[in-house]
Design an enzyme around this catalytic site. Structure first.
Site, PDB file in Angstrom:
ATOM      1  N   ARG A  18     -43.202   7.402   4.904  1.00 34.25           N
ATOM      2  CA  ARG A  18     -42.483   7.461   6.171  1.00 34.25           C
ATOM      3  C   ARG A  18     -41.519   6.288   6.245  1.00 34.25           C
ATOM      4  NH1 ARG A  18     -43.969   3.388   7.484  1.00 34.25           N
ATOM      5  NH2 ARG A  18     -42.363   3.464   9.077  1.00 34.25           N
ATOM      6  N   GLY A  19     -40.683   6.324   7.306  1.00 28.54           N
ATOM      7  CA  GLY A  19     -39.615   5.326   7.391  1.00 28.54           C
ATOM      8  C   GLY A  19     -38.390   5.931   6.721  1.00 28.54           C
ATOM      9  N   ALA A  20     -37.241   5.805   7.407  1.00 28.72           N
ATOM     10  CA  ALA A  20     -36.039   6.519   6.970  1.00 28.72           C
ATOM     11  C   ALA A  20     -35.637   6.197   5.527  1.00 28.72           C
ATOM     12  CB  ALA A  20     -34.898   6.197   7.925  1.00 28.72           C
ATOM     13  N   ARG A  61     -38.843  16.649   6.883  1.00 28.88           N
ATOM     14  CA  ARG A  61     -38.583  15.796   8.061  1.00 28.88           C
ATOM     15  C   ARG A  61     -37.188  16.204   8.518  1.00 28.88           C
ATOM     16  NH1 ARG A  61     -41.133  10.317   9.481  1.00 28.88           N
ATOM     17  NH2 ARG A  61     -41.043  10.660  11.706  1.00 28.88           N
ATOM     18  N   CYS A 127     -42.203  -0.854  15.445  1.00 20.58           N
ATOM     19  CA  CYS A 127     -42.608   0.143  14.443  1.00 20.58           C
ATOM     20  C   CYS A 127     -42.724  -0.525  13.076  1.00 20.58           C
ATOM     21  CB  CYS A 127     -41.634   1.312  14.442  1.00 20.58           C
ATOM     22  SG  CYS A 127     -42.206   2.720  13.456  1.00 20.58           S
ATOM     23  N   ASP A 196     -33.323   4.898  12.338  1.00 26.82           N
ATOM     24  CA  ASP A 196     -33.558   6.194  11.727  1.00 26.82           C
ATOM     25  C   ASP A 196     -32.202   6.857  11.488  1.00 26.82           C
ATOM     26  OD1 ASP A 196     -36.157   7.624  11.128  1.00 26.82           O
ATOM     27  OD2 ASP A 196     -34.797   9.224  11.742  1.00 26.82           O
ATOM     28  N   ASN A 206     -33.942   5.619  16.885  1.00 21.96           N
ATOM     29  CA  ASN A 206     -35.028   4.954  16.150  1.00 21.96           C
ATOM     30  C   ASN A 206     -36.343   5.253  16.856  1.00 21.96           C
ATOM     31  OD1 ASN A 206     -35.768   3.216  13.897  1.00 21.96           O
ATOM     32  ND2 ASN A 206     -36.320   1.703  15.432  1.00 21.96           N
ATOM     33  N   LYS A 207     -37.423   4.723  16.294  1.00 22.82           N
ATOM     34  CA  LYS A 207     -38.768   5.013  16.796  1.00 22.82           C
ATOM     35  C   LYS A 207     -38.837   4.953  18.322  1.00 22.82           C
ATOM     36  CE  LYS A 207     -41.643   6.019  14.953  1.00 22.82           C
ATOM     37  NZ  LYS A 207     -41.945   7.469  14.803  1.00 22.82           N
ATOM     38  N   LYS A 232     -27.753   5.734   6.717  1.00 22.57           N
ATOM     39  CA  LYS A 232     -28.406   6.243   7.936  1.00 22.57           C
ATOM     40  C   LYS A 232     -27.359   6.609   8.996  1.00 22.57           C
ATOM     41  CE  LYS A 232     -32.496   3.747   6.794  1.00 22.57           C
ATOM     42  NZ  LYS A 232     -33.143   2.456   7.015  1.00 22.57           N
TER      43      LYS A 232
HETATM   44  C1  RUB Z   1     -40.007   4.783  11.372  1.00 17.31           C
HETATM   45  C2  RUB Z   1     -38.861   4.164  12.109  1.00 17.31           C
HETATM   46  C3  RUB Z   1     -38.147   3.043  11.418  1.00 17.31           C
HETATM   47  C4  RUB Z   1     -36.900   3.602  10.738  1.00 17.31           C
HETATM   48  C5  RUB Z   1     -36.300   2.607   9.771  1.00 17.31           C
HETATM   49  O1  RUB Z   1     -40.432   5.985  11.950  1.00 17.31           O
HETATM   50  O2  RUB Z   1     -38.448   4.587  13.175  1.00 17.31           O
HETATM   51  O3  RUB Z   1     -37.744   2.059  12.320  1.00 17.31           O
HETATM   52  O4  RUB Z   1     -37.217   4.787  10.021  1.00 17.31           O
HETATM   53  O5  RUB Z   1     -37.199   2.299   8.751  1.00 17.31           O
HETATM   54  P1  RUB Z   1     -41.524   6.884  11.186  1.00 17.31           P
HETATM   55  P2  RUB Z   1     -36.691   1.708   7.355  1.00 17.31           P
HETATM   56  O6  RUB Z   1     -42.690   6.002  10.898  1.00 17.31           O
HETATM   57  O7  RUB Z   1     -41.840   7.985  12.168  1.00 17.31           O
HETATM   58  O8  RUB Z   1     -40.881   7.429   9.934  1.00 17.31           O
HETATM   59  O9  RUB Z   1     -35.941   0.447   7.685  1.00 17.31           O
HETATM   60  O10 RUB Z   1     -37.942   1.447   6.561  1.00 17.31           O
HETATM   61  O11 RUB Z   1     -35.823   2.734   6.718  1.00 17.31           O
END
Ligand code: RUB
Length: 308
Positions: A18-20, A61, A127, A196, A206-207, A232
């Site tokens: 998870r995480g974008a 997703r 988050c 995100d 974002n979250k 993004k």
């Molecule tokens: C994670 C979230 C993160 C962004 C950026 O949501 O909102 O702030 O995705 O993350 P989820 P990164 O856990 O629902 O995927 O900087 O790691 O890309």
């Protein structure tokens, strides 16, 4: 469907990845593996199967623009390929290039963002964003005395990952519940969150809860930074599309036995922060204002925007 694609799809769908940024790299890597391991056949067969693999990855997703941009970067040269080998090679090469560029972007964001943290600062994050956590870790690694507060981030509690990562790096970190944000804001010197999606008007998706942090930061005059790779940025928003907010299963918030029957549970997982509450976006091409997002988007994504 090929194994690498199948397992990546289920990892993303079930939030094991998870995480974008991470999902974009996972999706791109899966397509690279798919291309490399593709058995013989015609170019047409490959294109058809690649389309199916791409569709399955995007559906894991569906609202994530990072995944879309990552996948798009992998397949961008397939249309011009004259043979199966050429097509396979281009996907494998582009996949590797995307993953490398994405990791390189994180290093640059950490370097640029750390300059926005002074010795003795206390910062807040939300988050679990690899980009935002990278900035805080880099400031600490440079020897600055930085304290961090991290929100729990209900319902998945990704904040627990954040405090673990920061604490492992030696950062002094405090976990708070999401509703404690406004009460701690006056003690903060800066807020650093991930992205995100970033829209062409500079708004941040974002979250869920990010917009509350921004509002509280705005009220307390605490600088609000968005740490984000430019992939993004959502090209679709240039053409008027609204960013769709992912809604996940209500069971993530409360089980049926916890609420009386007839009570609905609503579980939107992202929210929108308006550009006017954002002081700066920290990207791999530098620190930019929300008003510059459109120009940077055109420059970074270039003709790819118009190819799809
Ligand atoms: C994670 C979230 C993160 C962004 C950026 O949501 O909102 O702030 O995705 O993350 P989820 P990164 O856990 O629902 O995927 O900087 O790691 O890309």
């Amino acid at each position: 469907m090929f194994d690498a694609v199948k397992s990546t799809v289920s990892d993303i769908r079930d939030m094991r990845v998870r995480g974008a940024g991470r999902i974009a790299r996972a999706g791109a890597s899966a397509l690279g593996e798919f291309a490399q391991g593709y058995p013989g056949g015609s170019l047409e067969d490959f294109k058809r199967d690649l389309d199916a693999a791409k569709g399955a990855i995007l559906a894991s997703r569906p609202t994530a623009v990072s995944l879309w941009n990552g996948v798009q970067a992998c397949v961008r040269d397939v249309g011009g390929a004259q043979s199966l080998e050429e097509a396979k090679g281009s996907v494998a090469r582009n996949s590797k290039a995307f993953v490398e560029a994405s990791s390189g972007a994180l290093r640059l964001i950490a370097e640029f963002g750390a300059k926005r943290i002074r010795d003795g600062d206390t910062v807040l994050t939300h988050c679990n964003s690899s980009a935002a956590v990278g900035v805080i870790k880099e400031a600490h690694a440079q020897g600055k005395d930085v304290r961090a507060f991290a929100t729990e981030s209900r319902p998945w509690r990704q904040g627990l990952l954040t405090v673990r990562e920061l604490s492992d790096a030696g950062v002094d970190v405090t976990l708070i519940i999401d509703s404690a944000v406004r009460s701690v804001m006056r003690r903060m010197d800066g807020v650093f969150v991930g992205a995100d999606t970033v829209a062409s008007n500079g708004a941040l998706i974002n979250k869920i809860g990010t917009s509350q942090l921004a509002l509280a930061a705005h009220e307390a005059r605490v600088p609000f930074h968005v740490c984000t790779e430019t992939y993004k940025f959502s090209p679709m928003t240039m053409f008027g599309d609204m960013v769709e907010i992912e809604e996940r299963d209500s069971g993530e918030v409360a089980g049926p036995e916890e609420v009386p029957s007839g009570v609905r549970v609503y579980n939107p997982v992202f929210d929108a922060t308006p550009a006017r509450h954002i002081d700066a976006l920290i990207t791999e091409v530098g620190i930019i204002s929300p008003g510059s997002v459109y120009d940077v988007m055109v420059r970074q994504l270039g003709s790819d925007i118009f190819r799809t």
